[in-house]
Design a protein around this motif. Structure first.
Motif, PDB file in Angstrom:
ATOM      1  N   GLN A 123       6.023  -1.868   4.410  1.00  0.00           N
ATOM      2  CA  GLN A 123       5.486  -2.508   3.210  1.00  0.00           C
ATOM      3  C   GLN A 123       5.882  -3.979   3.166  1.00  0.00           C
ATOM      4  O   GLN A 123       5.069  -4.840   2.813  1.00  0.00           O
ATOM      5  CB  GLN A 123       5.965  -1.789   1.944  1.00  0.00           C
ATOM      6  N   GLU A 127       3.076  -7.030   3.107  1.00  0.00           N
ATOM      7  CA  GLU A 127       2.959  -7.979   2.004  1.00  0.00           C
ATOM      8  C   GLU A 127       2.998  -9.424   2.518  1.00  0.00           C
ATOM      9  O   GLU A 127       2.369 -10.307   1.938  1.00  0.00           O
ATOM     10  CB  GLU A 127       4.049  -7.743   0.948  1.00  0.00           C
ATOM     11  N   GLU A 192       1.079  -1.338  -8.025  1.00  0.00           N
ATOM     12  CA  GLU A 192       0.312  -0.923  -6.849  1.00  0.00           C
ATOM     13  C   GLU A 192      -0.555   0.293  -7.121  1.00  0.00           C
ATOM     14  O   GLU A 192      -1.703   0.354  -6.692  1.00  0.00           O
ATOM     15  CB  GLU A 192       1.265  -0.661  -5.679  1.00  0.00           C
ATOM     16  N   GLU A 226      -2.524  -0.435   0.904  1.00  0.00           N
ATOM     17  CA  GLU A 226      -1.832  -0.088  -0.336  1.00  0.00           C
ATOM     18  C   GLU A 226      -1.484   1.391  -0.468  1.00  0.00           C
ATOM     19  O   GLU A 226      -0.510   1.732  -1.129  1.00  0.00           O
ATOM     20  CB  GLU A 226      -2.630  -0.530  -1.559  1.00  0.00           C
ATOM     21  N   HIS A 229       1.937   2.000   0.312  1.00  0.00           N
ATOM     22  CA  HIS A 229       2.916   1.508  -0.666  1.00  0.00           C
ATOM     23  C   HIS A 229       3.024   2.458  -1.858  1.00  0.00           C
ATOM     24  O   HIS A 229       4.094   2.675  -2.402  1.00  0.00           O
ATOM     25  CB  HIS A 229       2.531   0.103  -1.129  1.00  0.00           C
TER      26      HIS A 229
HETATM   27 FE   LIG Z   1       1.529  -3.524  -1.790  1.00  0.00          FE
END
Ligand SMILES: [Fe+2]
Ligand SMILES: [Fe+2]
Ligand SMILES: [Zn+2]
Lengths: 545, 375
Positions: A123, A127, A192, A226, A229
């Motif tokens: 993650q 990012e 998220e 995502e 995440h």
């Molecule tokens: Fe994220």
């Protein structure tokens, strides 16, 4: 690598973790939660060897599309109304992205589960990807769109604009205070899981409808990272839930996160989607309709509600109050009106609404014209410089708002405004939940238990305070929102690209700017009560100027 | 389709599609103030023109010293703010000067790491298809299980618990992104080594003990100095100090000793050219990339016109603090040099080489071995 061998490899790399014996672990980032070493698994089973090549392949597709857009002259068909809002949106979003990367070690220190740490490392670098890929998208807009002013000052403008500050809490909230509050609840469980759909799925579809297919290319690629995440967040949330001592803190953090992000994200994205588009087909979804689908049905009903059986206490009223603001109280309509009122201190242009827009709004939000139509007609009438002042300084009947101390969006739903004397000064809040956030949540105790790890609100939270008593033209120079001829403004209340129709500091000099909060604190108790009573009553827009 | 269908967005039948209009909103379509302002103008590029790396990296992390007029809006109970200057003892006049010499951003980091992954995997595939393993000295296989595999823990510890927290804390986006890439190099290498271990378990089912590295890391006396050094860096909090302790002190004295003096030299002596080339991937990554950005970052601190001398003294202090741990870690590894059947080079010669390179590195930075430390 075949899936079976990825599983085997993923099991193997679990051998890498160990318990230190030479030092007593002393975490830099603390939490008031109690987490016990859990057996949570990393459901994504990612390993570096397949991850890097997979991401490289995704990048190939993104950069291929960018080449295509540049060679195919995409900007011949993009709507300036839409592109102008990208100056704001893309000034903000790379910071929350990079903040999400920075947030990961808060969790590796707070969560005693090495398998989850592995997921956090992916993650982190995802990012970094999101932040820099978005900066690059913005760079393409700057190079190829008719008016680059505002893109060219992007990170400076993000830093000194009131709207940048509102957006910034969406990133600062990930990286400060209690490690679990910040990185698990505020970032993973709420930002998220709840809001990336509106950010990264709703925005692309609107972009495409406005002739911009690069934003979809970049943001859908971002969104494809995502789900990993969200899974990271889910595992940690279950760990926190398994200990009864955490339940009150989870409840506190859900109220804070759900409300704050409604206030911030719905303000921005609601405005972009409904006011930044030229697509007025009656059957295209409004922001309220998207919210209902992505947030209410997908997140609230399908993700949060099932967690009740694990003991999660969901603040249903906060979600209902958010909907109430969006649907019945015109939250993002009032935000759009405020952005347009404040145009002289923005760094992007805002296109006036036309009859076609009015018709669409009335269709989607019955009663819209009565409340906002007249004001937008005034805005349109005042958009070209013809000897009058910017709309904020003409008498339309609009009352410049107080700012919310918590979410920093102004107190636009006037009747909900709360005024309180806190930490030695008078503050205003847009809603009781924002008042609670400052006075109850971000404090040293919560429901009688000490919360030393909880974050604190800092900074000069009312932007107008910085420029109280200044001349408007001086503010614009100080902000750097003046073009390279030294006088034409970066912001304009229209999207006309003709020299004669652009506002300059000659049109704004001699206008004094004031801070509502400074004035509020200068009033006598009696004046203040009276002022607030009137403020809560709202205003009526004059029929003519 | 009618003109209406193109401009009003009706599709075939009852389909509804967005209207697409020609707006002529491309660069150069009109000339007005600012219409030619097509580069980011809020920072000074390092060279004549800003690179793409600079454009996507510089000042995405704002700073109250520059443009952040409202300041950080969230912080901690002790008064620390979002990025607090007190998180390092280093002081510089301008945190925005540093640029990663590797110019890493998302695109390059995926290309570079994917290339490393491919190089690693192709080397293994080639070795398997040629079955080079039959020529290996069988005694070496146990060294791979007991020692080469064990190094993965050092990389994992540094990646996950030193560089990952350091990329949270530094004072600019340029520092933090460079450190984040360093973090991924270490974590990827740790996994590379263990996946190689998995391969060896299959190739030598009887001779190779795939999980003994865990026991060695925790208890074998040769490795306890290395582990102690890593654990102590993990527990330190100053991001510049931990990066210094890891990349200047530990990597130079222990990492290079193990990778380039032991693994890369002893493997070929036992008929194993594969390990040498695999370990070479991370060795090159360290020397060409991670050490390079670390040196530039430290030079920027050491050459600061106001605080340079103060920073030099600070770093001398860091050397006094960290050198003894890394020297002990390096010397602790000495027995490994005599565990192998063939000894192409003695420990003293190996250690002498890394020590003299380390002293060169210090003198490049204007630092020196503290008097009280004997190296
Ligand atoms: Fe994220
Ligand atoms: Fe992201
Ligand atoms: Zn608020």
């Amino acid at each position: 690598m075949a899936r079976r061998s990825v599983t085997k490899a993923h099991n193997k790399i679990q051998e890498l973790s160990w318990e230190p014996t030479f030092v007593e672990k002393d975490p830099k980032y603390k939490t008031d939660y109690t987490l016990t070493k859990g057996s949570q698994k990393d459901p994504m089973k990612q390993i570096m060897q397949s991850y890097f090549t997979m991401q490289e392949e995704k990048d190939h597709r993104v950069y291929g599309a960018i080449d295509g857009a540049v060679r195919g002259n995409m900007w011949r068909q993009v709507q300036p109304r839409w592109m102008e809002w990208q100056k704001l949106f893309l000034s903000i979003i790379p910071f929350p992205e990079i903040s999400a990367a920075r947030a990961m070690p808060l969790l590796t220190e707070a969560v005693p589960n090495a398998e989850i740490h592995n997921g956090l490392a992916f993650q982190m670098i995802d990012e970094v990807r999101h932040s820099t890929i978005q900066m690059n998208l913005k760079r393409e807009y700057m190079k190829n769109y008719i008016d680059p002013a505002g893109f060219d000052i992007t990170e400076k403008a993000f830093s000194n604009c009131y709207a940048g500050t509102i957006g910034r809490q969406f990133g600062e909230g990930f990286i400060t205070g209690d490690a679990i509050t910040a990185c698990n609840i505020y970032l993973q469980v709420v930002a998220e899981t709840a809001f990336t759909n509106t950010l990264f799925v709703a925005m692309p579809s609107e972009a495409a409808a406005n002739g911009d297919y690069l934003l979809p290319t970049v943001f859908l690629s971002v969104q494809s990272d995502e789900s990993r995440h969200m899974n990271n967040g889910y595992g940690t949330l279950l760990m926190a839930l398994s200990n009864d001592e955490n339940k009150e803190l989870i409840e506190r953090d859900l109220i804070y996160s759900l409300w704050n992000q409604h206030a911030v994200v719905d303000a921005a994205i609601g405005t972009f989607i409904d006011y930044g588009t030229k697509d007025r087909r009656k059957d295209r979804e409004s922001y309220a309709e998207m919210w209902k689908r992505w947030y209410y049905d997908d997140y609230y009903r399908s993700y949060l509600l099932p967690l009740e059986k694990y003991g999660l206490k969901i603040p249903h009223d906060v979600i209902e109050d958010s909907w109430e603001r969006i649907w019945n109280k015109g939250y993002h309509h009032k935000v759009a009106q405020f952005f347009a009122t404040g145009w002289p201190v923005n760094f992007w242009r805002i296109d006036p609404m036309t009859n076609e827009d009015f018709e669409w709004f009335e269709h989607k939000y019955p009663g819209w014209y009565n409340e906002y139509g007249k004001w937008w007609e005034h805005y349109s009438g005042l958009s070209e410089p013809n000897g009058h002042k910017p709309i904020a300084f003409e008498d339309t009947g609009y009352v410049y708002p107080h700012r919310c101390w918590s979410c920093m969006v102004p107190c636009l739903i006037r009747e909900d405004t709360i005024m309180d004397y806190v930490d030695g000064q008078w503050r205003t809040y847009c809603h009781k939940h924002c008042h609670w956030t400052d006075t109850v949540a971000f404090r040293e105790t919560y429901k009688g238990r000490p919360t030393p790890a909880m974050g604190r609100m800092t900074g000069k939270r009312e932007w107008e305070t910085l420029y109280h008593g200044w001349d408007l033209a001086d503010i614009q120079h100080d902000l750097g929102y003046v073009r390279n001829d030294g006088k034409t403004l970066v912001p304009q209340p229209h999207v006309i690209f003709e020299k004669e129709k652009m506002w300059t500091t000659d049109n704004t000099r001699g206008i004094e700017f004031q801070s509502p909060n400074v004035l509020l604190n200068q009033m006598s108790d009696e004046e203040r009560e009276k002022h607030m009573e009137e403020y809560r009553q709202g205003f009526t827009i004059n029929a003519s100027l | 389709m009618s003109e209406e269908a193109v401009t009003r967005g009706t599709g075939r039948g009852t389909r509804s599609i967005p209207p697409i209009e020609l707006t002529d909103a491309e660069a150069g379509a009109a000339v007005f103030a600012g219409s030619d302002s097509r580069s980011y103008n809020y920072f000074t590029p390092k060279g004549r023109r800003a690179t793409k790396y600079e454009d996507v990296t510089v000042d995405v992390q704002p700073d109250p010293e520059v443009y952040l007029t409202q300041g950080w809006i969230l912080g901690w109970a002790n008064g620390d703010i979002g990025y607090d200057p007190s998180w390092t003892s280093v002081k510089v006049s301008d945190w925005h000067r540093f640029r990663d010499p590797n110019e890493e951003w998302e695109r390059t980091l995926y290309i570079n790491n994917s290339n490393s992954v491919r190089q690693f995997q192709h080397s293994i595939e080639n070795a398997k298809s040629e079955n080079v393993f039959q020529d290996w000295n069988k005694s070496w296989v146990d060294i791979l299980a007991r020692h080469v595999s064990t190094w993965a823990h050092a990389d994992q510890g540094l990646g996950m618990y030193v560089f990952m927290p350091a990329q949270r804390a530094a004072m600019s986006n340029m520092h933090n992104n460079a450190i984040a890439v360093n973090c991924m190099h270490k974590l990827r290498t740790a996994q590379d080594i263990l996946l190689y271990n998995l391969e060896l378990s299959e190739i030598f089912p009887d001779e190779f003990d795939g999980s003994v590295h865990q026991e060695v890391w925790m208890n074998d006396p040769s490795w306890q100095g290395v582990r102690e050094n890593v654990e102590r860096i993990i527990n330190a909090k100053d991001w510049a100090e931990t990066t210094f302790a890891a990349n200047i002190v530990f990597e130079s004295l222990v990492g290079e000793l193990f990778r380039s003096q032991f693994a890369m030299r002893f493997a070929p002596a036992h008929g194993d050219y594969l390990t040498a080339s695999l370990i070479g991937v991370s060795e090159r990554e360290f020397k060409d990339r991670d050490l390079a950005y670390t040196k530039d970052m430290l030079r920027d601190m050491l050459e600061d016109e106001v605080y340079g001398e103060e920073n030099r003294q600070l770093m001398q202090g860091w050397l006094s603090e960290w050198l003894p741990y890394s020297l002990a870690a390096a010397r602790g590894l000495e027995p490994i040099w005599s565990e192998t059947e063939v000894q192409p080079v003695s420990f003293e010669v190996s250690f002498g080489r890394v020590k003299s390179r380390f002293e060169e590195l210090l003198s490049e930075l204007g630092l020196s071995v503290p008097e009280e430390v004997t190296i």
